[in-house]
Design a protein around this motif. Structure first.
Motif, PDB file in Angstrom:
ATOM      1  N   TYR A 118       7.682  -7.489   1.596  1.00  0.00           N
ATOM      2  CA  TYR A 118       6.602  -6.483   1.753  1.00  0.00           C
ATOM      3  C   TYR A 118       7.017  -5.840   2.869  1.00  0.00           C
ATOM      4  O   TYR A 118       7.196  -6.367   4.071  1.00  0.00           O
ATOM      5  N   LYS A 119       6.816  -4.576   2.954  1.00  0.00           N
ATOM      6  CA  LYS A 119       7.078  -3.724   4.020  1.00  0.00           C
ATOM      7  C   LYS A 119       5.792  -3.514   5.106  1.00  0.00           C
ATOM      8  O   LYS A 119       5.825  -3.296   6.044  1.00  0.00           O
ATOM      9  N   ALA A 120       4.745  -3.801   4.410  1.00  0.00           N
ATOM     10  CA  ALA A 120       3.549  -3.766   5.357  1.00  0.00           C
ATOM     11  C   ALA A 120       2.280  -4.592   4.754  1.00  0.00           C
ATOM     12  O   ALA A 120       2.153  -5.187   3.531  1.00  0.00           O
ATOM     13  N   PHE A 121       1.190  -5.022   5.789  1.00  0.00           N
ATOM     14  CA  PHE A 121       0.170  -5.693   5.245  1.00  0.00           C
ATOM     15  C   PHE A 121      -0.735  -5.277   3.897  1.00  0.00           C
ATOM     16  O   PHE A 121      -1.329  -5.820   3.352  1.00  0.00           O
ATOM     17  N   SER A 122      -0.604  -3.591   4.255  1.00  0.00           N
ATOM     18  CA  SER A 122      -1.303  -2.956   3.004  1.00  0.00           C
ATOM     19  C   SER A 122      -0.647  -3.408   1.777  1.00  0.00           C
ATOM     20  O   SER A 122      -1.667  -3.267   0.856  1.00  0.00           O
ATOM     21  N   GLU A 123       0.387  -3.448   1.644  1.00  0.00           N
ATOM     22  CA  GLU A 123       1.160  -3.789   0.355  1.00  0.00           C
ATOM     23  C   GLU A 123       0.841  -5.191  -0.168  1.00  0.00           C
ATOM     24  O   GLU A 123       0.530  -5.489  -0.984  1.00  0.00           O
ATOM     25  N   VAL A 124       0.656  -6.164   1.138  1.00  0.00           N
ATOM     26  CA  VAL A 124       0.324  -7.607   0.725  1.00  0.00           C
ATOM     27  C   VAL A 124      -1.234  -7.628   0.344  1.00  0.00           C
ATOM     28  O   VAL A 124      -1.601  -8.344  -0.767  1.00  0.00           O
ATOM     29  N   LYS A 125      -2.043  -6.956   0.999  1.00  0.00           N
ATOM     30  CA  LYS A 125      -3.414  -6.641   0.588  1.00  0.00           C
ATOM     31  C   LYS A 125      -3.579  -6.207  -0.886  1.00  0.00           C
ATOM     32  O   LYS A 125      -4.483  -6.842  -1.770  1.00  0.00           O
ATOM     33  N   ASN A 140     -13.102  -4.020  15.456  1.00  0.00           N
ATOM     34  CA  ASN A 140     -14.288  -4.302  14.874  1.00  0.00           C
ATOM     35  C   ASN A 140     -14.068  -4.998  13.532  1.00  0.00           C
ATOM     36  O   ASN A 140     -14.291  -4.182  12.429  1.00  0.00           O
ATOM     37  N   HIS A 141     -13.626  -6.183  13.480  1.00  0.00           N
ATOM     38  CA  HIS A 141     -13.312  -6.857  11.937  1.00  0.00           C
ATOM     39  C   HIS A 141     -13.974  -8.168  12.158  1.00  0.00           C
ATOM     40  O   HIS A 141     -13.518  -9.067  13.044  1.00  0.00           O
ATOM     41  N   PRO A 142     -14.367  -8.772  11.085  1.00  0.00           N
ATOM     42  CA  PRO A 142     -14.858 -10.253  10.891  1.00  0.00           C
ATOM     43  C   PRO A 142     -13.913 -11.238  11.313  1.00  0.00           C
ATOM     44  O   PRO A 142     -14.278 -12.399  11.414  1.00  0.00           O
ATOM     45  N   ASN A 143     -12.510 -10.770  10.996  1.00  0.00           N
ATOM     46  CA  ASN A 143     -11.458 -11.884  11.295  1.00  0.00           C
ATOM     47  C   ASN A 143     -10.705 -11.395  12.495  1.00  0.00           C
ATOM     48  O   ASN A 143      -9.519 -12.200  12.482  1.00  0.00           O
ATOM     49  N   ILE A 144     -11.214 -10.550  13.295  1.00  0.00           N
ATOM     50  CA  ILE A 144     -10.398 -10.570  14.489  1.00  0.00           C
ATOM     51  C   ILE A 144     -11.542 -10.895  15.797  1.00  0.00           C
ATOM     52  O   ILE A 144     -12.725 -10.456  15.809  1.00  0.00           O
ATOM     53  N   VAL A 145     -10.973 -11.500  16.807  1.00  0.00           N
ATOM     54  CA  VAL A 145     -12.099 -11.848  17.801  1.00  0.00           C
ATOM     55  C   VAL A 145     -12.420 -10.643  18.671  1.00  0.00           C
ATOM     56  O   VAL A 145     -11.706  -9.495  18.697  1.00  0.00           O
ATOM     57  N   GLY A 165      -7.500  -9.203   8.069  1.00  0.00           N
ATOM     58  CA  GLY A 165      -7.441  -8.814   9.414  1.00  0.00           C
ATOM     59  C   GLY A 165      -6.173  -8.191   9.987  1.00  0.00           C
ATOM     60  O   GLY A 165      -6.406  -7.432  10.680  1.00  0.00           O
ATOM     61  N   PHE A 166      -5.054  -8.566   9.457  1.00  0.00           N
ATOM     62  CA  PHE A 166      -3.882  -7.991   9.791  1.00  0.00           C
ATOM     63  C   PHE A 166      -3.578  -6.568   9.048  1.00  0.00           C
ATOM     64  O   PHE A 166      -2.921  -5.758   9.820  1.00  0.00           O
ATOM     65  N   GLY A 194      -3.826  -0.924  10.102  1.00  0.00           N
ATOM     66  CA  GLY A 194      -4.566   0.489  10.009  1.00  0.00           C
ATOM     67  C   GLY A 194      -4.641   1.186  11.247  1.00  0.00           C
ATOM     68  O   GLY A 194      -4.835   2.401  11.460  1.00  0.00           O
ATOM     69  N   LYS A 195      -4.841   0.316  12.418  1.00  0.00           N
ATOM     70  CA  LYS A 195      -5.262   0.932  13.708  1.00  0.00           C
ATOM     71  C   LYS A 195      -3.839   1.221  14.523  1.00  0.00           C
ATOM     72  O   LYS A 195      -3.884   1.478  15.779  1.00  0.00           O
ATOM     73  N   ASN A 196      -2.819   0.518  13.846  1.00  0.00           N
ATOM     74  CA  ASN A 196      -1.385   0.847  14.322  1.00  0.00           C
ATOM     75  C   ASN A 196      -1.261  -0.189  15.422  1.00  0.00           C
ATOM     76  O   ASN A 196      -0.383   0.090  16.589  1.00  0.00           O
ATOM     77  N   ILE A 197      -1.756  -1.393  15.430  1.00  0.00           N
ATOM     78  CA  ILE A 197      -1.492  -2.172  16.409  1.00  0.00           C
ATOM     79  C   ILE A 197      -0.680  -3.486  15.986  1.00  0.00           C
ATOM     80  O   ILE A 197      -1.040  -4.217  15.020  1.00  0.00           O
ATOM     81  N   LEU A 198       0.437  -3.707  16.697  1.00  0.00           N
ATOM     82  CA  LEU A 198       0.878  -5.042  16.546  1.00  0.00           C
ATOM     83  C   LEU A 198       0.736  -6.096  17.313  1.00  0.00           C
ATOM     84  O   LEU A 198       0.172  -5.857  18.536  1.00  0.00           O
ATOM     85  N   HIS A 199       0.512  -7.448  16.807  1.00  0.00           N
ATOM     86  CA  HIS A 199       0.043  -8.430  17.685  1.00  0.00           C
ATOM     87  C   HIS A 199       1.273  -9.127  18.296  1.00  0.00           C
ATOM     88  O   HIS A 199       0.867  -9.382  19.461  1.00  0.00           O
TER      89      HIS A 199
END
Length: 385
Positions: free
Chosen positions: A241-248, A80-85, A132-133, A138-143
């Protein structure tokens, strides 16, 4: 009154009916169709499980692909995220060799097409895509299938990550990494593919390459996050960057760095805030504040025009009234220098809207510190009007 027992199974025998409008696309597991809920007057996308099988493929192949389709529905249903379908429901008709995922309809274009027509919106789109990524991470899901067609942008400029047909929870993905590695990727693949590695750092790479493509093709040298994208595209994993959390975190740091104020701007603000709080004796607890930038600037301009030849503003309570929308008391014996008003007004008008908001929110926080009860009458010569 005796309460009724809750039934073990609740079955609604009047299922919703949808009107099929048009086909939107097709993939490995089936096709997507735009549908309309006549009762609720809402549009949805129905993703139907109807894969193409050759005669050489066995029932086991069907079940494996069906399980993957079911897996995609379970992944998306928990997000449930505004940038995920969004996924709203799942209908399983395994006995008829099919199933349906009912999901959000996004009216828009893929991220490359949208950015080509709206280059000025790319900064905000990048921020939301990373958010979004980061949520998926955070949910441990790879696209596992990041490409332009799988990030749509609606007419308002809001991106949506779609199509999780290859999506996997990280703990389930290692044994299946080869499927992503063997895809026909649209850009140069990262070096870790040689070692059959596909992880969140790999996804950082592909998202970076996607934005690098847009920046390069459209010549967007003014893109705010060019350095961050460059680091995302690093082929050397030690530098990427190792993770999207670092990019964010880097995006947030960049936003605050851009919103920083010069020494002169800070001094101008503090002088004005101190002067404003100095003339106000008390504010009624029920009073609200004005937050409209344009109204505040317009009001201060009128006050300044009527005071610009004076050393001090003749009616400093008018300045307070610009911000305080309600009852307050002020000190008649205290002054407010016209130069202080001029400098603050000039600075405020020169700032972009986001920095104006920061200045005004800080100023209103300062006003919150002013006495909220009526001043006592025994204040000698310094009596509030």
């Amino acid at each position: 009154m005796e309460s009724k027992h809750l039934p073990k199974t609740i079955e609604f025998n009047r299922p919703a009916k949808y009107k099929a409008l048009r086909r939107l696309g097709a993939g490995a597991c089936g096709e997507t169709v735009l549908i309309h809920d006549e009762n609720m007057d809402c549009y949805f996308v129905a993703k139907k499980y109807s894969p193409f099988f050759s005669q050489s493929e066995s029932p086991a192949d069907f079940l494996a692909l069906f399980d993957r389709f079911n897996y995609e529905a379970r992944i998306l249903f928990r997000l449930n995220h505004p940038n995920i379908v969004r996924v709203y429901s799942y209908y399983d008709y395994k006995e008829h060799h099919t199933a349906y995922i009912l999901m959000e309809y996004i009216e828009g274009d893929n991220i490359v097409e949208f950015s080509r027509r709206n280059p000025s919106m790319l900064d905000a789109i990048f921020e939301k895509v990373i958010d979004g990524f980061a949520h998926l991470e955070g949910k441990n899901i790879l696209h596992r299938d990041i490409r332009p067609l799988n990030i749509l942008v609606d007419k308002g400029g809001n991106p949506k990550i779609i199509d999780f047909g290859f999506g996997k929870r990280l703990e389930d993905a290692s044994e299946d990494a080869g499927k992503s590695i063997s895809l026909n990727w649209w850009c140069e693949t990262p070096p870790e593919f040689v070692r059959s590695i596909y992880d969140f750092q790999t996804e950082v790479y592909f998202v970076g390459k996607l934005f690098e493509q847009i920046i390069t093709e459209e010549g967007l040298s003014g893109f705010k996050y060019i350095k961050i994208v460059a680091a995302m595209c690093e082929r050397n994993r030690d530098k990427r960057y190792k993770a999207f959390s670092e990019v964010k975190s880097a995006v947030i740091a960049g936003q605050f760095e851009e919103l920083s104020f010069s020494h002169e701007e800070t001094r101008t603000y503090r002088t004005f805030a101190n002067s404003l709080c100095y003339i106000i004796a008390s504010i009624d607890p029920s009073t609200k504040y004005e937050r409209d930038h344009d109204k505040i600037i317009a009001s201060l301009e009128v006050i300044y025009r009527r005071s610009m030849l004076e050393e001090n503003v003749p009616q400093p309570n008018k300045i307070a009234s610009t911000f305080v929308q309600g009852s307050f008391k002020y000190w008649t014996s205290r002054t407010f220098e016209t130069e202080t008003l001029r400098d603050f007004l000039s600075m405020l008008k020169s700032l972009p809207p986001d920095k104006q908001s920061i200045v005004l929110e800080n100023l209103l926080t300062r006003l919150d510190s002013v006495e909220r009860t009526k001043p006592k009458p025994d204040l000698d010569d310094d009596i509030p009007f």
